[in-house]
Design a protein around this motif. Structure first.
Motif, PDB file in Angstrom:
ATOM      1  N   PRO A  42       0.810  -1.228   0.000  1.00  0.00           N
ATOM      2  CA  PRO A  42       0.000   0.000   0.000  1.00  0.00           C
ATOM      3  C   PRO A  42       0.839   1.272   0.000  1.00  0.00           C
ATOM      4  O   PRO A  42       0.479   2.264  -0.634  1.00  0.00           O
ATOM      5  CB  PRO A  42      -0.823  -0.135   1.283  1.00  0.00           C
ATOM      6  CG  PRO A  42      -0.889  -1.604   1.542  1.00  0.00           C
ATOM      7  CD  PRO A  42       0.421  -2.156   1.072  1.00  0.00           C
ATOM      8  N   VAL A  43       1.968   1.238   0.727  1.00  0.00           N
ATOM      9  CA  VAL A  43       2.837   2.426   0.786  1.00  0.00           C
ATOM     10  C   VAL A  43       3.428   2.723  -0.584  1.00  0.00           C
ATOM     11  O   VAL A  43       3.444   3.881  -1.033  1.00  0.00           O
ATOM     12  CB  VAL A  43       3.967   2.209   1.819  1.00  0.00           C
ATOM     13  CG1 VAL A  43       4.937   3.390   1.793  1.00  0.00           C
ATOM     14  CG2 VAL A  43       3.392   2.024   3.210  1.00  0.00           C
ATOM     15  N   GLU A  44       3.911   1.664  -1.267  1.00  0.00           N
ATOM     16  CA  GLU A  44       4.485   1.853  -2.600  1.00  0.00           C
ATOM     17  C   GLU A  44       3.430   2.331  -3.596  1.00  0.00           C
ATOM     18  O   GLU A  44       3.697   3.179  -4.442  1.00  0.00           O
ATOM     19  CB  GLU A  44       5.116   0.542  -3.089  1.00  0.00           C
ATOM     20  CG  GLU A  44       6.360   0.139  -2.333  1.00  0.00           C
ATOM     21  CD  GLU A  44       7.485   1.122  -2.531  1.00  0.00           C
ATOM     22  OE1 GLU A  44       7.567   1.724  -3.615  1.00  0.00           O
ATOM     23  OE2 GLU A  44       8.272   1.321  -1.596  1.00  0.00           O
ATOM     24  N   ARG A  45       2.221   1.760  -3.496  1.00  0.00           N
ATOM     25  CA  ARG A  45       1.149   2.191  -4.390  1.00  0.00           C
ATOM     26  C   ARG A  45       0.791   3.648  -4.158  1.00  0.00           C
ATOM     27  O   ARG A  45       0.503   4.391  -5.092  1.00  0.00           O
ATOM     28  CB  ARG A  45      -0.088   1.303  -4.198  1.00  0.00           C
ATOM     29  CG  ARG A  45       0.034  -0.072  -4.833  1.00  0.00           C
ATOM     30  CD  ARG A  45      -1.339  -0.718  -4.999  1.00  0.00           C
ATOM     31  NE  ARG A  45      -2.013  -0.878  -3.716  1.00  0.00           N
ATOM     32  CZ  ARG A  45      -1.923  -1.960  -2.957  1.00  0.00           C
ATOM     33  NH1 ARG A  45      -1.161  -2.977  -3.349  1.00  0.00           N
ATOM     34  NH2 ARG A  45      -2.576  -2.035  -1.813  1.00  0.00           N
ATOM     35  N   SER A  46       0.809   4.057  -2.875  1.00  0.00           N
ATOM     36  CA  SER A  46       0.504   5.449  -2.544  1.00  0.00           C
ATOM     37  C   SER A  46       1.556   6.392  -3.115  1.00  0.00           C
ATOM     38  O   SER A  46       1.226   7.455  -3.656  1.00  0.00           O
ATOM     39  CB  SER A  46       0.417   5.606  -1.015  1.00  0.00           C
ATOM     40  OG  SER A  46       0.208   6.947  -0.667  1.00  0.00           O
ATOM     41  N   LYS A  47       2.838   6.000  -3.007  1.00  0.00           N
ATOM     42  CA  LYS A  47       3.916   6.823  -3.551  1.00  0.00           C
ATOM     43  C   LYS A  47       3.800   6.928  -5.065  1.00  0.00           C
ATOM     44  O   LYS A  47       3.976   7.998  -5.639  1.00  0.00           O
ATOM     45  CB  LYS A  47       5.277   6.222  -3.172  1.00  0.00           C
ATOM     46  CG  LYS A  47       5.635   6.366  -1.707  1.00  0.00           C
ATOM     47  CD  LYS A  47       7.008   5.778  -1.447  1.00  0.00           C
ATOM     48  CE  LYS A  47       7.401   5.937   0.024  1.00  0.00           C
ATOM     49  NZ  LYS A  47       8.730   5.339   0.295  1.00  0.00           N
ATOM     50  N   TRP A  48       3.505   5.785  -5.721  1.00  0.00           N
ATOM     51  CA  TRP A  48       3.374   5.789  -7.177  1.00  0.00           C
ATOM     52  C   TRP A  48       2.214   6.670  -7.614  1.00  0.00           C
ATOM     53  O   TRP A  48       2.313   7.408  -8.598  1.00  0.00           O
ATOM     54  CB  TRP A  48       3.169   4.352  -7.664  1.00  0.00           C
ATOM     55  CG  TRP A  48       3.060   4.258  -9.160  1.00  0.00           C
ATOM     56  CD1 TRP A  48       4.076   4.150 -10.058  1.00  0.00           C
ATOM     57  CD2 TRP A  48       1.848   4.286  -9.931  1.00  0.00           C
ATOM     58  NE1 TRP A  48       3.584   4.097 -11.338  1.00  0.00           N
ATOM     59  CE2 TRP A  48       2.218   4.184 -11.298  1.00  0.00           C
ATOM     60  CE3 TRP A  48       0.499   4.380  -9.608  1.00  0.00           C
ATOM     61  CZ2 TRP A  48       1.286   4.173 -12.319  1.00  0.00           C
ATOM     62  CZ3 TRP A  48      -0.439   4.367 -10.637  1.00  0.00           C
ATOM     63  CH2 TRP A  48      -0.040   4.263 -11.970  1.00  0.00           C
ATOM     64  N   LYS A  49       1.104   6.612  -6.872  1.00  0.00           N
ATOM     65  CA  LYS A  49      -0.072   7.420  -7.207  1.00  0.00           C
ATOM     66  C   LYS A  49       0.243   8.906  -7.054  1.00  0.00           C
ATOM     67  O   LYS A  49      -0.133   9.724  -7.900  1.00  0.00           O
ATOM     68  CB  LYS A  49      -1.232   7.035  -6.296  1.00  0.00           C
ATOM     69  CG  LYS A  49      -2.529   7.768  -6.600  1.00  0.00           C
ATOM     70  CD  LYS A  49      -3.650   7.306  -5.680  1.00  0.00           C
ATOM     71  CE  LYS A  49      -4.954   8.046  -5.978  1.00  0.00           C
ATOM     72  NZ  LYS A  49      -6.055   7.614  -5.074  1.00  0.00           N
ATOM     73  N   ARG A  50       0.967   9.262  -5.977  1.00  0.00           N
ATOM     74  CA  ARG A  50       1.313  10.662  -5.751  1.00  0.00           C
ATOM     75  C   ARG A  50       2.245  11.176  -6.842  1.00  0.00           C
ATOM     76  O   ARG A  50       2.063  12.283  -7.356  1.00  0.00           O
ATOM     77  CB  ARG A  50       1.958  10.809  -4.370  1.00  0.00           C
ATOM     78  CG  ARG A  50       2.292  12.231  -3.978  1.00  0.00           C
ATOM     79  CD  ARG A  50       2.630  12.303  -2.501  1.00  0.00           C
ATOM     80  NE  ARG A  50       3.666  11.347  -2.133  1.00  0.00           N
ATOM     81  CZ  ARG A  50       4.031  11.096  -0.873  1.00  0.00           C
ATOM     82  NH1 ARG A  50       3.405  11.712   0.110  1.00  0.00           N
ATOM     83  NH2 ARG A  50       4.985  10.221  -0.614  1.00  0.00           N
ATOM     84  N   TYR A 299       8.931  14.321  -4.722  1.00  0.00           N
ATOM     85  CA  TYR A 299       8.428  12.952  -4.741  1.00  0.00           C
ATOM     86  C   TYR A 299       8.937  12.135  -5.923  1.00  0.00           C
ATOM     87  O   TYR A 299       8.772  10.912  -5.936  1.00  0.00           O
ATOM     88  CB  TYR A 299       6.898  12.968  -4.747  1.00  0.00           C
ATOM     89  CG  TYR A 299       6.326  13.735  -3.591  1.00  0.00           C
ATOM     90  CD1 TYR A 299       6.613  13.372  -2.278  1.00  0.00           C
ATOM     91  CD2 TYR A 299       5.500  14.841  -3.792  1.00  0.00           C
ATOM     92  CE1 TYR A 299       6.097  14.084  -1.201  1.00  0.00           C
ATOM     93  CE2 TYR A 299       4.977  15.558  -2.720  1.00  0.00           C
ATOM     94  CZ  TYR A 299       5.275  15.173  -1.435  1.00  0.00           C
ATOM     95  OH  TYR A 299       4.765  15.880  -0.376  1.00  0.00           O
TER      96      TYR A 299
END
Length: 353
Positions: A42-50, A299
């Motif tokens: 979830p953390v990696e997905r959040s970073k990718w989305k941002r 980011y």
């Protein structure tokens, strides 16, 4: 004897089965690690989305900049002062950063990472990129004495190469051979897309023009990479605080530019002389673009910024086709294909690192 032999064979088979199970476990763990590196958690997905959101925002905002600049002209001239417009851009960016901080303070309270108070060691680095951008912007006025506008747009692509080189030297970030090839293709693609019947004149640019173009490319690349370095130096620091201090010094240096270039015009005609609704939209666009750039640096990185602005150039040309009757040439189509290949190669090179 036969029983012992059979027993030993069973033990050996059992050991090999156990080893196979351990190997399978190891493979499953490695697969999960790869999945995590590709954004499985979830953390990696959040970073990718941002990263995706700020990059897309920068591309859209940048693609509309040139259009708004053209619309802000009257009879082919700027009736407003460019230096006062730049000052308003920095002021608006500063105000938006403060507004974002106010919302954060109300929701989360004041913490060590989001408070405005800082130390001299932290704030002393922020005037450097502001000064570099000021010098680069001033050089823009003088380079047109040696090169025309189409030639300037082509020479401006030197920023792509300078950013890659300085990114490697200053930030110690290594680019793969595929990524370097993609970077060179990006520069070639952007240059090809901008070719027209008058482009051969760029080869006749005087020596002074080439020197100024190279200096401007180095200043722009160094300012961008240096800004990324100071923003990422303290990862937990709130981006709006870092933006605030960057823009405060940007306001100061642009105020100096007003005094140097347009002091008499501002005093005689007024600060907002010649402003229109389109001018206000242009200032808002530049302010939001500047904030998007800083977030991309926070980011993502300068390489993403270069690709974003290059793709934005192509989008600008496509939109201009409908707004200004711009005719897309064969060179533009070829350049667009080269840029697309460059984007693909860069993504492949990034995965292989």
């Amino acid at each position: 004897m036969e029983y012992r032999k059979i027993k030993d064979d069973q033990d050996n088979n059992g050991d090999s089965v156990a080893e196979d199970i351990e190997n399978l476990r190891g493979k499953s763990l490695s697969v999960s690690n790869v999945a995590g590196s590709l954004g499985g958690s979830p953390v990696e997905r959040s970073k990718w989305k941002r990263k995706s959101i700020v990059t897309l925002a920068l591309t859209i905002l940048t693609s509309s900049q040139a259009i708004l600049i053209v619309w802000s002209k009257r009879a082919g001239k700027y009736e407003y002062s460019v230096t006062t417009a730049n000052f308003m851009v920095e002021s608006l960016k500063c105000a938006l950063s403060l507004a974002a901080l106010g919302r954060i303070w109300n929701n989360e309270g004041v913490t060590e990472d989001n408070r405005l108070s800082t130390t001299l060691d932290e704030v002393i680095v922020y005037p450097i990129p502001a000064l570099l951008y000021l010098v680069k912007n001033l050089l823009q006025y003088y380079i047109f004495a040696y090169v025309d506008a189409p030639g300037y747009q082509i020479l401006k692509n030197l920023n792509i190469i300078s950013t890659g080189v300085l990114y490697r030297i200053i930030l110690k970030k290594k680019l793969s051979e595929i990524q370097w090839a993609a970077f060179i293709l990006l520069c070639a693609g952007c240059t090809t897309a901008q070719l027209n019947s008058n482009s051969d004149h760029v080869l006749q640019t005087p020596f002074q023009g080439w020197i100024m173009a190279i200096v401007m490319a180095l200043l722009s690349g160094f300012a961008g990479v240096y800004t990324e370095a100071i923003i990422k130096k303290r990862p937990s620091r709130n981006i709006n605080v870092q933006n605030f201090w960057l823009y405060v010094f940007g306001m100061a240096f642009n105020a100096v530019a007003i005094l140097i270039q347009d002091f008499d015009a501002v005093m005689n005609k007024g600060f907002f002389h010649g402003y229109s609704f389109i001018t206000v939209l242009m200032i808002l666009n530049h302010a939001l673009s500047g904030i998007a750039v800083s977030m991309v640096m926070k980011y993502a990185d300068n390489i993403v910024k270069v690709y974003s602005t290059s793709v934005a150039m192509l989008l600008t040309a496509v939109v201009s086709l409908f707004l200004f009757g711009f005719h897309l040439s064969l060179a533009f189509f070829l350049g667009s294909i080269v840029v697309s290949v460059s984007v693909y190669l860069h993504s492949i090179g990034k995965l292989q690192r």
